[in-house]
Design a protein around this motif. Structure first.
Motif, PDB file in Angstrom:
ATOM      1  N   PHE A   1       0.824  -1.201   0.000  1.00  9.81           N
ATOM      2  CA  PHE A   1       0.000   0.000   0.000  1.00  9.81           C
ATOM      3  C   PHE A   1       0.864   1.260   0.000  1.00  9.81           C
ATOM      4  CE2 PHE A   1      -4.545   1.024   0.649  1.00  9.81           C
ATOM      5  CZ  PHE A   1      -5.057  -0.096   0.012  1.00  9.81           C
ATOM      6  N   ALA A   2       0.338   2.300  -0.634  1.00 11.96           N
ATOM      7  CA  ALA A   2       1.069   3.566  -0.738  1.00 11.96           C
ATOM      8  C   ALA A   2       0.076   4.691  -0.961  1.00 11.96           C
ATOM      9  CB  ALA A   2       2.056   3.516  -1.906  1.00 11.96           C
ATOM     10  N   VAL A   3       0.554   5.914  -0.815  1.00 11.37           N
ATOM     11  CA  VAL A   3      -0.210   7.095  -1.206  1.00 11.37           C
ATOM     12  C   VAL A   3       0.367   7.590  -2.532  1.00 11.37           C
ATOM     13  CG1 VAL A   3      -0.876   9.457  -0.631  1.00 11.37           C
ATOM     14  CG2 VAL A   3      -0.648   7.746   1.193  1.00 11.37           C
ATOM     15  N   TYR A   4      -0.458   7.519  -3.575  1.00 13.26           N
ATOM     16  CA  TYR A   4      -0.082   8.093  -4.874  1.00 13.26           C
ATOM     17  C   TYR A   4      -0.389   9.580  -4.867  1.00 13.26           C
ATOM     18  CZ  TYR A   4       0.685   3.906  -7.735  1.00 13.26           C
ATOM     19  OH  TYR A   4       1.207   2.766  -8.305  1.00 13.26           O
ATOM     20  N   TYR A   5       0.429  10.353  -5.570  1.00 10.25           N
ATOM     21  CA  TYR A   5       0.074  11.752  -5.789  1.00 10.25           C
ATOM     22  C   TYR A   5       0.606  12.208  -7.135  1.00 10.25           C
ATOM     23  CZ  TYR A   5       4.844  13.200  -4.387  1.00 10.25           C
ATOM     24  OH  TYR A   5       6.207  13.368  -4.306  1.00 10.25           O
ATOM     25  N   ASP A   6      -0.034  13.231  -7.669  1.00 13.25           N
ATOM     26  CA  ASP A   6       0.336  13.803  -8.963  1.00 13.25           C
ATOM     27  C   ASP A   6       1.131  15.079  -8.699  1.00 13.25           C
ATOM     28  OD1 ASP A   6       0.471  15.138 -11.389  1.00 13.25           O
ATOM     29  OD2 ASP A   6      -1.518  14.516 -12.042  1.00 13.25           O
ATOM     30  N   PRO A   7       2.452  15.065  -8.929  1.00 17.59           N
ATOM     31  CA  PRO A   7       3.263  16.252  -8.616  1.00 17.59           C
ATOM     32  C   PRO A   7       2.863  17.483  -9.415  1.00 17.59           C
ATOM     33  CG  PRO A   7       4.542  14.629  -9.847  1.00 17.59           C
ATOM     34  CD  PRO A   7       3.269  13.957  -9.442  1.00 17.59           C
ATOM     35  N   ALA A   8       2.345  17.295 -10.630  1.00 11.77           N
ATOM     36  CA  ALA A   8       1.924  18.447 -11.435  1.00 11.77           C
ATOM     37  C   ALA A   8       0.740  19.155 -10.791  1.00 11.77           C
ATOM     38  CB  ALA A   8       1.581  18.000 -12.850  1.00 11.77           C
ATOM     39  N   LYS A   9      -0.172  18.386 -10.225  1.00  9.18           N
ATOM     40  CA  LYS A   9      -1.331  18.981  -9.559  1.00  9.18           C
ATOM     41  C   LYS A   9      -0.903  19.741  -8.304  1.00  9.18           C
ATOM     42  CE  LYS A   9      -5.098  15.997 -11.196  1.00  9.18           C
ATOM     43  NZ  LYS A   9      -4.333  15.267 -12.216  1.00  9.18           N
ATOM     44  N   LEU A  10       0.028  19.154  -7.558  1.00  5.00           N
ATOM     45  CA  LEU A  10       0.502  19.839  -6.359  1.00  5.00           C
ATOM     46  C   LEU A  10       1.199  21.145  -6.726  1.00  5.00           C
ATOM     47  CD1 LEU A  10       1.866  17.044  -3.989  1.00  5.00           C
ATOM     48  CD2 LEU A  10      -0.478  17.764  -4.449  1.00  5.00           C
ATOM     49  N   ALA A  11       1.978  21.095  -7.797  1.00  2.00           N
ATOM     50  CA  ALA A  11       2.668  22.315  -8.232  1.00  2.00           C
ATOM     51  C   ALA A  11       1.664  23.377  -8.650  1.00  2.00           C
ATOM     52  CB  ALA A  11       3.615  21.997  -9.386  1.00  2.00           C
ATOM     53  N   ALA A  12       0.608  22.961  -9.362  1.00  2.50           N
ATOM     54  CA  ALA A  12      -0.414  23.903  -9.805  1.00  2.50           C
ATOM     55  C   ALA A  12      -1.135  24.537  -8.621  1.00  2.50           C
ATOM     56  CB  ALA A  12      -1.415  23.198 -10.720  1.00  2.50           C
ATOM     57  N   ALA A  13      -1.268  23.759  -7.536  1.00  2.00           N
ATOM     58  CA  ALA A  13      -1.949  24.270  -6.348  1.00  2.00           C
ATOM     59  C   ALA A  13      -0.984  24.982  -5.394  1.00  2.00           C
ATOM     60  CB  ALA A  13      -2.640  23.126  -5.616  1.00  2.00           C
ATOM     61  N   GLY A  14       0.301  24.920  -5.702  1.00  2.00           N
ATOM     62  CA  GLY A  14       1.282  25.555  -4.832  1.00  2.00           C
ATOM     63  C   GLY A  14       1.476  24.829  -3.519  1.00  2.00           C
ATOM     64  N   VAL A  15       1.390  23.493  -3.558  1.00  2.00           N
ATOM     65  CA  VAL A  15       1.530  22.673  -2.355  1.00  2.00           C
ATOM     66  C   VAL A  15       2.815  21.854  -2.456  1.00  2.00           C
ATOM     67  CG1 VAL A  15       0.513  20.822  -0.971  1.00  2.00           C
ATOM     68  CG2 VAL A  15      -0.973  22.538  -2.034  1.00  2.00           C
ATOM     69  N   ALA A  16       3.588  21.812  -1.402  1.00  2.00           N
ATOM     70  CA  ALA A  16       4.844  21.055  -1.385  1.00  2.00           C
ATOM     71  C   ALA A  16       4.564  19.558  -1.459  1.00  2.00           C
ATOM     72  CB  ALA A  16       5.629  21.380  -0.119  1.00  2.00           C
ATOM     73  N   GLU A  17       5.455  18.846  -2.111  1.00  2.00           N
ATOM     74  CA  GLU A  17       5.304  17.401  -2.209  1.00  2.00           C
ATOM     75  C   GLU A  17       5.587  16.756  -0.862  1.00  2.00           C
ATOM     76  OE1 GLU A  17       7.271  15.480  -5.464  1.00  2.00           O
ATOM     77  OE2 GLU A  17       7.011  17.196  -6.809  1.00  2.00           O
ATOM     78  N   PRO A  18       4.813  15.721  -0.488  1.00  2.00           N
ATOM     79  CA  PRO A  18       5.017  15.053   0.803  1.00  2.00           C
ATOM     80  C   PRO A  18       6.184  14.079   0.741  1.00  2.00           C
ATOM     81  CG  PRO A  18       3.251  13.975  -0.396  1.00  2.00           C
ATOM     82  CD  PRO A  18       3.667  15.170  -1.237  1.00  2.00           C
ATOM     83  N   ASP A  19       6.775  13.788   1.908  1.00  2.00           N
ATOM     84  CA  ASP A  19       7.842  12.794   1.945  1.00  2.00           C
ATOM     85  C   ASP A  19       7.357  11.471   2.529  1.00  2.00           C
ATOM     86  OD1 ASP A  19       7.622  13.243   4.660  1.00  2.00           O
ATOM     87  OD2 ASP A  19       9.615  14.121   4.895  1.00  2.00           O
ATOM     88  N   GLY A  20       6.093  11.426   2.939  1.00  2.00           N
ATOM     89  CA  GLY A  20       5.527  10.185   3.455  1.00  2.00           C
ATOM     90  C   GLY A  20       5.758   9.958   4.932  1.00  2.00           C
ATOM     91  N   SER A  21       6.407  10.880   5.597  1.00  2.00           N
ATOM     92  CA  SER A  21       6.568  10.778   7.052  1.00  2.00           C
ATOM     93  C   SER A  21       5.485  11.635   7.690  1.00  2.00           C
ATOM     94  CB  SER A  21       7.965  11.270   7.471  1.00  2.00           C
ATOM     95  OG  SER A  21       8.966  10.511   6.863  1.00  2.00           O
ATOM     96  N   TRP A  22       4.308  11.054   7.857  1.00  2.00           N
ATOM     97  CA  TRP A  22       3.190  11.857   8.330  1.00  2.00           C
ATOM     98  C   TRP A  22       2.224  11.060   9.192  1.00  2.00           C
ATOM     99  CZ3 TRP A  22       0.961  13.417   2.849  1.00  2.00           C
ATOM    100  CH2 TRP A  22       0.817  12.269   2.045  1.00  2.00           C
ATOM    101  N   THR A  23       1.565  11.782  10.086  1.00  2.00           N
ATOM    102  CA  THR A  23       0.491  11.222  10.892  1.00  2.00           C
ATOM    103  C   THR A  23      -0.808  11.351  10.091  1.00  2.00           C
ATOM    104  OG1 THR A  23      -0.026  13.343  11.905  1.00  2.00           O
ATOM    105  CG2 THR A  23       1.650  11.980  12.996  1.00  2.00           C
ATOM    106  N   TYR A  24      -1.887  10.778  10.613  1.00  2.00           N
ATOM    107  CA  TYR A  24      -3.175  10.932   9.928  1.00  2.00           C
ATOM    108  C   TYR A  24      -3.624  12.389   9.933  1.00  2.00           C
ATOM    109  CZ  TYR A  24      -3.729   5.923   9.403  1.00  2.00           C
ATOM    110  OH  TYR A  24      -3.541   4.617   9.011  1.00  2.00           O
ATOM    111  N   LYS A  25      -3.345  13.081  11.021  1.00  2.00           N
ATOM    112  CA  LYS A  25      -3.701  14.508  11.088  1.00  2.00           C
ATOM    113  C   LYS A  25      -2.960  15.291   9.995  1.00  2.00           C
ATOM    114  CE  LYS A  25      -3.793  18.444  14.331  1.00  2.00           C
ATOM    115  NZ  LYS A  25      -2.956  19.382  13.552  1.00  2.00           N
TER     116      LYS A  25
END
Length: 429
Positions: free
Chosen positions: A153-177
């Protein structure tokens, strides 16, 4: 339980310790009808998947037929939900296809009802498989399935969408919050172009991972539920604040997009699912690049992850062509050229022969590298689930969807699923 920690670093096994199905020979059975180049036998093979998997599978079938002129393969496919409806109908009528792509969720159901061929009675070479992976296809001493590949299992993300929204890419070290904050930020900053993600709590296997993160098992050794109603209520309540916001795509929109996923339809910027969906997502979305990182966990030392056989190859117990079925299965799981055709679209090849003969580049390398990156977090994978699990998994998603539609409140949803689960467990006790 299956120890999978060292799978990706496994060295070639010596023949003295290799698990070889062919060692059993074909005692107690016959090879079935055989053909010739002039008069080949025809076996039926069926699988689930999208058009991308269908195209790859047809190439593999053509390659097999070119190397085995005495066997023809009649292939067909459907989507995942429709696939199991067809198998249930065929099983009731005694007419399962000769060879089938299979899911771990349904192995015990059909294996214990003697509808699948014991593959230890035919000639399939498993020298190149990690010895700890093969038990995933075994029930009560019989081998009903051979893994084609592994996934996690993994979290997929689209880096182009994040860039368009101005959101930094995640590194996967995260809590549910923190994961919820990510979905909220993405959905809010997209200005309606796409949602942050989907309702990951509707996915059984992610719930299974959460249970493991909290040192619980889905099922006890005697086939009972290993968690309470309160546990399920806590799980389904977890992203409650995201529902009805730009963070989470609404259920009615997800339904409209079928048979594509919300992520594959570019309606969300992220998706929590199996890592081997990369090829399908790229084909469906047209994205130039997709990335994947580990799932959230509130315990950084316990991500609850495991490598699961992404799919298995099985044969009908009633096939008239046992030898041909075995040769086709052996080819599909071991041949290096088949590995080159599928890359990671089925998952990371389970056979070392196939894995070593496959060149992983670009997005395929991302999947292989992802599984290597989570190696230290991997825990034992589950054995074939309880009888009726396929129905439970489907009802888990259906009832969660009903809750998201507003047809059930969370207490009603929990009660409904537990009733179905307890009924199924009682029926198969």
């Amino acid at each position: 339980m299956i120890n999978r920690r060292n799978f990706l670093t496994t060295i070639a096994l010596g023949t003295a310790s290799a698990a070889v199905l062919s060692a059993c020979g074909q005692s107690g059975t016959t090879a079935g009808k055989t053909g010739s180049a002039e008069n080949p036998v025809t076996i039926n093979y069926t699988w689930w998947g999208n058009d991308d998997r269908a195209e790859r599978t047809r190439k593999a079938i053509a390659l097999f037929e070119s190397k085995n002129p005495d066997i023809k393969v009649n292939g067909n496919f459907t989507d995942f939900a429709g696939y199991w409806q067809k198998r249930a109908t065929e099983a009731a009528g005694g007419g399962l296809p000769d060879v089938m792509q299979w899911d771990l969720s349904y192995l015990r159901d059909y294996g214990q009802r003697n509808q699948l061929l014991d593959l230890s009675t035919v000639n399939i070479n498993t020298d190149a498989f990690d010895k700890s992976l093969l038990p995933s296809g075994q029930i009560r001493g019989k081998t009903f399935g051979i893994p084609t590949s592994t996934n996690a299992f993994a979290v997929y993300y689209d880096p182009a969408k994040l860039a368009a929204a101005g959101v930094a890419e995640p590194d996967g070290s995260w809590t549910y919050k923190e994961f919820h904050e990510f979905m909220t930020e993405v959905g809010t900053k997209s200005n309606g172009a796409f949602y942050g993600g989907g309702d990951y709590t509707a996915v059984w296997w992610m719930f299974n991972i959460w249970l493991r993160q909290n040192n619980m098992e889905a099922f006890t050794e005697d086939g009972k539920l290993g968690f309470s109603k309160d546990d399920l209520k806590k799980w389904w309540s977890q992203p409650a604040e995201l529902r009805g916001t730009p963070a989470m795509i609404p259920e009615e929109r997800v339904t409209q997009l079928l048979p594509k996923s919300a992520f594959g339809s570019n309606a969300t910027a992220s998706e929590v699912t199996w890592d081997n969906f990369m090829a399908g997502y790229l084909a469906d979305s047209g994205a130039q690049e997709l990335k994947l990182v580990p799932v959230p966990s509130d315990d950084p030392d316990n991500l609850g992850l495991f490598l699961k056989p992404s799919m298995l190859m099985v044969a009908s117990a009633k096939t008239e062509y046992k030898d041909a079925a075995a040769r086709f299965i052996d080819f599909m799981v071991n041949d290096p050229e088949v590995g080159q055709i599928f890359k990671t679209s089925r998952g990371v090849p389970a056979s070392k022969t196939q894995r070593d003969g496959t060149t992983f580049e670009g997005t395929d390398k991302l999947v292989v590298d992802y599984e290597k990156s989570i190696e230290k977090y991997l825990k034992d994978a589950p054995e074939p689930p309880i009888v009726g699990f396929g129905t439970l998994e489907a009802s888990f998603k259906r009832i969660a969807s009903d809750m998201n539609y507003g047809k059930l409140d969370i207490n009603g949803a929990v009660d409904a699923w537990f009733k179905e689960a307890e009924d199924i467990i009682k029926q198969n006790a």
